[in-house]
Scaffold this motif. Structure first.
Motif, mmCIF file in Angstrom:
data_model
loop_
_atom_site.group_PDB
_atom_site.id
_atom_site.type_symbol
_atom_site.label_atom_id
_atom_site.label_comp_id
_atom_site.label_asym_id
_atom_site.label_seq_id
_atom_site.Cartn_x
_atom_site.Cartn_y
_atom_site.Cartn_z
ATOM 1 N N MET A 1 -22.108 -5.201 -1.226
ATOM 2 C CA MET A 1 -21.395 -5.375 -2.496
ATOM 3 C C MET A 1 -20.099 -4.574 -2.463
ATOM 4 N N ALA A 2 -19.001 -5.162 -2.986
ATOM 5 C CA ALA A 2 -17.706 -4.490 -2.953
ATOM 6 C C ALA A 2 -17.708 -3.269 -3.861
ATOM 7 N N PRO A 3 -16.958 -2.233 -3.461
ATOM 8 C CA PRO A 3 -16.842 -1.053 -4.315
ATOM 9 C C PRO A 3 -16.252 -1.408 -5.675
ATOM 10 N N ARG A 387 -7.524 -1.633 5.236
ATOM 11 C CA ARG A 387 -6.438 -0.655 5.132
ATOM 12 C C ARG A 387 -6.732 0.287 3.973
ATOM 13 N N LEU A 388 -6.628 1.580 4.238
ATOM 14 C CA LEU A 388 -6.764 2.584 3.183
ATOM 15 C C LEU A 388 -5.399 3.221 2.948
ATOM 16 N N GLU A 389 -4.985 3.284 1.688
ATOM 17 C CA GLU A 389 -3.719 3.912 1.318
ATOM 18 C C GLU A 389 -4.039 5.188 0.534
ATOM 19 N N PHE A 390 -3.332 6.248 0.905
ATOM 20 C CA PHE A 390 -3.614 7.525 0.242
ATOM 21 C C PHE A 390 -2.320 8.296 0.054
ATOM 22 N N GLY A 391 -2.033 8.602 -1.219
ATOM 23 C CA GLY A 391 -0.817 9.329 -1.548
ATOM 24 C C GLY A 391 -1.088 10.368 -2.614
ATOM 25 N N VAL A 400 -9.238 6.586 -3.201
ATOM 26 C CA VAL A 400 -8.500 5.969 -2.106
ATOM 27 C C VAL A 400 -8.309 4.498 -2.450
ATOM 28 N N THR A 401 -7.122 3.985 -2.252
ATOM 29 C CA THR A 401 -6.867 2.567 -2.473
ATOM 30 C C THR A 401 -7.157 1.802 -1.181
ATOM 31 N N TYR A 402 -7.873 0.677 -1.310
ATOM 32 C CA TYR A 402 -8.168 -0.114 -0.115
ATOM 33 C C TYR A 402 -7.601 -1.525 -0.249
ATOM 34 N N SER A 403 -7.392 -2.175 0.885
ATOM 35 C CA SER A 403 -6.963 -3.574 0.913
ATOM 36 C C SER A 403 -7.698 -4.277 2.040
ATOM 37 N N ARG A 404 -8.397 -5.347 1.707
ATOM 38 C CA ARG A 404 -9.134 -6.122 2.706
ATOM 39 C C ARG A 404 -8.187 -7.072 3.433
ATOM 40 N N LEU A 409 -7.980 -8.685 -1.053
ATOM 41 C CA LEU A 409 -8.523 -8.020 -2.235
ATOM 42 C C LEU A 409 -8.238 -6.525 -2.171
ATOM 43 N N LYS A 410 -7.754 -5.973 -3.295
ATOM 44 C CA LYS A 410 -7.432 -4.547 -3.374
ATOM 45 C C LYS A 410 -8.334 -3.868 -4.403
ATOM 46 N N GLY A 411 -8.533 -2.593 -4.215
ATOM 47 C CA GLY A 411 -9.335 -1.838 -5.163
ATOM 48 C C GLY A 411 -9.282 -0.360 -4.824
ATOM 49 N N THR A 412 -10.103 0.425 -5.478
ATOM 50 C CA THR A 412 -10.159 1.864 -5.206
ATOM 51 C C THR A 412 -11.606 2.290 -4.967
ATOM 52 N N ILE A 413 -11.740 3.356 -4.197
ATOM 53 C CA ILE A 413 -13.043 3.943 -3.911
ATOM 54 C C ILE A 413 -12.940 5.437 -4.247
ATOM 55 N N PRO A 414 -13.910 6.008 -4.976
ATOM 56 C CA PRO A 414 -13.876 7.452 -5.227
ATOM 57 C C PRO A 414 -13.816 8.214 -3.908
ATOM 58 N N LEU A 415 -12.992 9.230 -3.871
ATOM 59 C CA LEU A 415 -12.756 9.986 -2.648
ATOM 60 C C LEU A 415 -14.057 10.507 -2.038
ATOM 61 N N ALA A 416 -14.955 10.940 -2.881
ATOM 62 C CA ALA A 416 -16.212 11.520 -2.393
ATOM 63 C C ALA A 416 -17.151 10.461 -1.819
ATOM 64 N N GLU A 417 -16.877 9.175 -2.109
ATOM 65 C CA GLU A 417 -17.777 8.104 -1.683
ATOM 66 C C GLU A 417 -17.242 7.312 -0.493
ATOM 67 N N VAL A 418 -16.062 7.671 0.008
ATOM 68 C CA VAL A 418 -15.412 6.856 1.046
ATOM 69 C C VAL A 418 -16.279 6.704 2.291
ATOM 70 N N ALA A 419 -16.802 7.815 2.802
ATOM 71 C CA ALA A 419 -17.572 7.763 4.049
ATOM 72 C C ALA A 419 -18.823 6.906 3.907
#
Length: 541
Positions: A1-3, A387-391, A400-404, A409-419
């Motif tokens: 399931m997508a974040p 692709r993960l974008e981080f600024g 962290v912003t991601y792009s498939r 599709l773009k979205g964000t993932i909580p920093l603590a949950e990325v791994a």
């Protein structure tokens, strides 16, 4: 399931994309598929063309291009396939070997029927230094002629069976036609397995086991659906008993493509090379062994590119991509303080480290002098799945912003949950890529009972399942009568190419219902014979 927090970038699958001016591809997949393909595999650095003098050509469409040089990304894909397949055939008891690449004319003479099909493509060595060879030698197009004389020496008893060898090597077939990256080259890499068995049943069991492994390479690694089946007499391996195959489908052209083949050779070659053992049930009597051969080549990479690639370049399935994730710093300007830059760099390295610890192949793009937009386009061209974008803003919001790559599709993932979330997302990308390709193949595989529907179905970029008698002469007639004057695609030279006639792709193992033996007629109106099975036909590569 997508974040959570996913949103569309407007680049949804199934919609034609406008080619950005800075991505380096001069044509769209829809407008000129052949040129699009050649540009994608070269400009993404998946391959490079050389002529026989190893001079680099500026454009791969030249008729004189020959050797294919695979770059790191495609070599990673091939090595991933190799490791996956090698592990499984070793569990079956197959041993790795390496045989010479040169064949004598005498050894080739022994298997005339088999070699006849390769004769126009045989490359001959006629000189050594500045001296002519007294006896020219051929460069192997395949290895039966060099391997089987040794099988006759090594296999002395039924206790030596099964005898199973596989080698990873390159072969040379001097194509007269224009070469195409991965699909048609004068030299290509493959694996070729050659085995010997005591009975027909044991040999047949292995043929189908290997075919299932080939299907696994396509479906589990490359996210490419295939149809498993048996080749018709016209299309089976020359000199073989029968051939099983995995057949793929290229949506952009509506053509079928042979993915990999596993051949039951029967006793044809064992009789040619006198490979015998004593019959364990009849003391003193000799029996010829039952043999198989099976091969998978770097063509698999070309099939993957054709199916998944888009107008921004490669789209790689996560399981085979050299880098599954690329992290790109964003939001940095000339006014950004050194302290902010250093903190961001440390957070990015921590991000990358956490992903790598979780088995994610990760790259950080710290190149200076390039804008984030340029880096986005560059990694899109190379097909990296995520692709993960981080600024600074992402850091402030602890996301962290991601792009498939596959859907945009773009979205964000909580920093603590990325791994934890990224591996899950990569598996979803892998499955979604397979599901999309499978849905298209299924919907463009039509079961027909009316001959009048065949050519319109082909022109609409489908393959067809039809009742067929299996006779070689009928198959040749079908190929002739289904040629079309409609121009369906452009060649690399920009000129329209006429549509070919359809050929049999395979007799699918999964047969639809509806054929009654001795009652259902072959669909070819010129035939009049009875159908033996449903056969998948199509225009093909």
């Amino acid at each position: 399931m997508a974040p959570p927090h996913a949103k569309s970038s407007g680049k949804q699958a199934g919609k034609a994309l406008v080619v950005p001016l800075n991505n380096g591809i001069s044509v769209t997949k829809e407008a000129n598929f052949s040129q699009w393909y050649q540009e994608v595999v070269t400009k993404s650095q998946a391959s490079t063309f050389f002529d026989v003098s190893h001079r680099l050509f500026p454009f791969p469409g030249s008729a004189y291009t020959d050797q294919l040089f695979s770059k790191a990304s495609s070599m990673h894909i091939w090595n991933t396939i190799r490791a996956w397949f090698q592990t499984r055939i070793e569990q079956m008891g197959v041993e790795e070997t390496s045989f010479p690449m040169f064949l004598s004319a005498k050894s080739l003479e022994k298997e005339k029927e088999h070699v006849e099909g390769f004769a126009p493509e045989l490359a001959w060595v006629t000189k050594a230094g500045d001296k002519d060879l007294e006896v020219p030698v051929a460069v192997r197009p395949t290895s039966e002629a060099v391997m089987y004389p040794y099988y006759a020496k090594w296999i002395r008893s039924h206790r030596d069976l099964p005898f199973r060898l596989n080698q990873w090597n390159s072969v040379v077939r001097w194509e007269a036609k224009q070469t195409t990256p991965f699909l048609r080259a004068r030299e290509f890499m493959w694996q070729e397995g050659h085995t010997a068995h005591l009975t027909e049943q044991l040999a047949e069991k292995e043929v189908l086991e290997i075919l299932e492994l080939y299907a696994g390479v396509y479906e589990q690694l490359l996210a490419v659906p295939v149809v498993r089946g048996k080749k018709t007499e016209n299309e089976k391996f020359a000199g073989g008993y029968w051939t099983s195959t995995c057949e793929g489908f290229i949506p952009a052209t509506g053509r079928g493509i042979q993915g990999a083949t596993s051949h039951a050779l029967g006793q044809n070659f064992s009789k040619m090379f006198d490979i015998t053992v004593e019959d364990p049930n009849k003391k003193g009597e000799k029996i010829f062994v039952w043999q198989n051969s099976w091969g998978l080549s770097t063509r698999v990479i070309g099939v993957m590119v054709m199916i998944h690639g888009d107008n921004n370049g490669l789209v790689l399935p996560p399981r085979v991509s050299k880098f599954q994730v690329v992290i790109i710093p964003v939001g940095l300007t000339a006014k950004t303080s050194n302290e902010v830059r250093e903190n961001l760099a440390k957070q990015i390295q921590d991000l990358a480290g956490g992903l790598k610890e979780n088995g994610v192949r990760t790259e950080v793009d710290n190149r200076e002098g390039y804008t984030p937009g340029f880096k986005f386009a560059d990694w899109e061209m190379k097909g990296v799945p995520l692709r993960l974008e981080f600024g600074p803003k992402d850091a402030a919001n602890s996301v962290v912003t991601y792009s498939r790559r596959d859907t945009g599709l773009k979205g964000t993932i909580p920093l603590a949950e990325v791994a934890k979330e990224v591996p899950v997302l990569l598996e979803k990308i892998q499955q979604d890529m397979y599901d999309k390709a499978n849905e298209y193949f299924t919907s463009h595989r039509l079961t027909l009972n009316d001959w009048a529907e065949v050519i319109p179905a082909l022109d609409a970029r489908n393959v067809v399942l039809i009742p067929f008698c299996g006779e070689p002469s009928c198959e040749e007639r079908i190929k002739d009568t289904t040629k079309s004057d409609e121009h369906r695609e452009l060649g690399p030279d920009g000129k329209p190419q006429p549509s070919m006639g359809m050929k049999s792709l395979c007799i699918p193992f999964d047969q639809p219902s509806g054929i009654v033996q001795g009652e259902t007629k072959c669909l070819n109106p010129e035939c009049g014979g009875f159908a033996k099975s449903w056969v998948m036909f199509g225009r093909s590569y």
